[in-house]
Design an enzyme around this catalytic site. Structure first.
Site, PDB file in Angstrom:
ATOM      1  N   LYS A 114      -1.584   3.201   2.021  1.00 41.32           N
ATOM      2  CA  LYS A 114      -1.749   1.851   1.472  1.00 41.32           C
ATOM      3  C   LYS A 114      -1.468   0.802   2.555  1.00 41.32           C
ATOM      4  O   LYS A 114      -2.193  -0.187   2.677  1.00 41.32           O
ATOM      5  CB  LYS A 114      -0.810   1.662   0.264  1.00 41.32           C
ATOM      6  CG  LYS A 114      -1.297   2.427  -0.954  1.00 41.32           C
ATOM      7  CD  LYS A 114      -0.253   2.606  -2.048  1.00 41.32           C
ATOM      8  CE  LYS A 114      -0.818   3.560  -3.114  1.00 41.32           C
ATOM      9  NZ  LYS A 114       0.126   3.957  -4.133  1.00 41.32           N
ATOM     10  N   GLN A 139       5.883   2.793  -6.346  1.00 45.85           N
ATOM     11  CA  GLN A 139       5.264   4.109  -6.162  1.00 45.85           C
ATOM     12  C   GLN A 139       5.859   5.108  -7.160  1.00 45.85           C
ATOM     13  O   GLN A 139       7.069   5.263  -7.263  1.00 45.85           O
ATOM     14  CB  GLN A 139       5.493   4.584  -4.709  1.00 45.85           C
ATOM     15  CG  GLN A 139       4.811   5.886  -4.365  1.00 45.85           C
ATOM     16  CD  GLN A 139       3.283   5.790  -4.437  1.00 45.85           C
ATOM     17  OE1 GLN A 139       2.671   4.840  -3.956  1.00 45.85           O
ATOM     18  NE2 GLN A 139       2.658   6.779  -5.060  1.00 45.85           N
ATOM     19  N   ASP A 155      -1.315  -2.301  -9.882  1.00 47.07           N
ATOM     20  CA  ASP A 155      -1.668  -0.939 -10.312  1.00 47.07           C
ATOM     21  C   ASP A 155      -2.398  -0.971 -11.657  1.00 47.07           C
ATOM     22  O   ASP A 155      -3.035   0.010 -12.041  1.00 47.07           O
ATOM     23  CB  ASP A 155      -0.387  -0.096 -10.480  1.00 47.07           C
ATOM     24  CG  ASP A 155      -0.227   0.941  -9.373  1.00 47.07           C
ATOM     25  OD1 ASP A 155      -1.225   1.244  -8.698  1.00 47.07           O
ATOM     26  OD2 ASP A 155       0.903   1.448  -9.217  1.00 47.07           O
TER      27      ASP A 155
END
Ligand code: NAP
Length: 282
Positions: free
Chosen positions: A53, A97, A120
């Site tokens: 990322k 995460q 997300d």
């Protein structure tokens, strides 16, 4: 017949080049999209996803930082950090995460993120908006798959899409996005009876199970589009998908490989969401 292999890396590279231009334009207006990733603990797979990322952000010109918190971080410490980032005007996107260590409640953490920074697309507010077909942050993996289908001009209207897997991050939102685009959707999961009968009805088969080579040619109708979401590390250390690529490619019309299929699209759509967050489009 041998299927056309959908090169996700190629599609992702093209989209990232367009995003780079968009970010350059935003910079002229004094807006620098910023993504903050929180990584708790040192799970090797999570570390590798996070570095992917960071790399993609750098390539596109998005500013990113990783906040590393140790394995013993308490739930409250993590919630406090999220509250601080929610308040920080310079942070446009926040991503925690997953998975988190077992002593931390993931749902509580996801719900603590400001929905306008939830790049997300996992916050219940954004999931609800997606279900209603409203503009919002779409979950990156299913959104990336839609972009792959679009790139190959694969018509979805009235097509029967069969999805194997019903996780909150892949299977469930995948079905919703396909439904929003007028496909007819069937979900399969571990309690589904006669899986093969279901998969053989699919014009579009999306496999998100997490079991190497779970799907072979006997599961696939001639000419079906097969999207393999699975990422499995096998004994020799290489990565492979949930689909037996060599067998299925002889029957399908389109197929995604692993690696270089869905994976690069997931990160790309995260960058797209971060740019959207900076533009306050959501
Ligand atoms: P998950 O949460 O473990 O979900 C797996 C799903 O598969 C569950 O819904 C499960 O059913 C179903 N399943 C398990 N065994 C089955 C069986 N024998 N028959 C039918 N269905 C079965 O996994 P996930 O997070 O969705 O991820 C799936 C895979 O995609 C993993 O390999 C993951 O690494 C990969 N992935 C890749 C990307 C990418 O960017 N490429 C992104 C995310 C995930 P139940 O619900 O009944 O248990």
């Amino acid at each position: 017949m041998s299927a056309e292999v959908i090169n996700g890396l190629e599609v992702a590279t093209k989209l990232r080049a367009e995003m780079k231009e968009k970010v350059a334009e935003l910079k002229k207006e004094g807006i620098i999209p910023h993504l903050t990733v929180i990584l708790v603990g040192d799970d090797p797979a999570s570390k590798s996803y996070v570095s992917g990322k960071e790399k993609a952000a750098k390539e596109i010109g998005i500013s990113s930082e990783v906040i590393r918190m140790n394995e013993k971080t308490t739930e409250q410490q993590l919630l406090d950090k999220i509250a601080e980032l929610n308040e920080n005007e310079n942070v446009h996107g926040i991503l925690v995460q997953l998975p988190l260590p077992s002593h931390i409640n993931e749902d509580k953490v996801i719900e603590a993120i400001d929905p306008t920074k939830d790049v997300d697309g996992f916050h219940p507010v954004n999931v609800g908006k997606m279900m209603l077909g409203q503009e919002t942050f779409l979950p990156c993996t299913p959104h990336g798959i839609i972009k792959l289908l679009e790139a190959k001009k694969i018509d979805l209207e009235g097509k029967h899409a069969v999805i194997i897997g019903r996780s909150n991050i892949v299977g469930k939102p995948m079905g919703q996005l396909l439904l929003n685009l007028n496909a007819t959707v069937t979900y399969c999961h571990s309690r589904t009876k006669n899986l093969q009968e279901m998969t053989n009805l699919a014009d579009i088969l999306i496999v998100a199970v997490g079991k190497a080579h779970f799907i072979n040619d006997s599961h696939v109708k001639d000419g079906a589009v097969v999207i393999d979401v699975g990422v499995n590390r096998i004994e020799d250390g290489t990565l492979t998908g949930d689909v037996n690529f060599d067998l299925v490619k002889e029957k399908a019309s389109f197929i995604t490989p692993v690696p270089r299929g869905v994976g690069p699209m997931t990160i790309t759509m995260l960058m797209d969401n971060t740019i959207k967050a900076a533009m306050r489009l959501s």
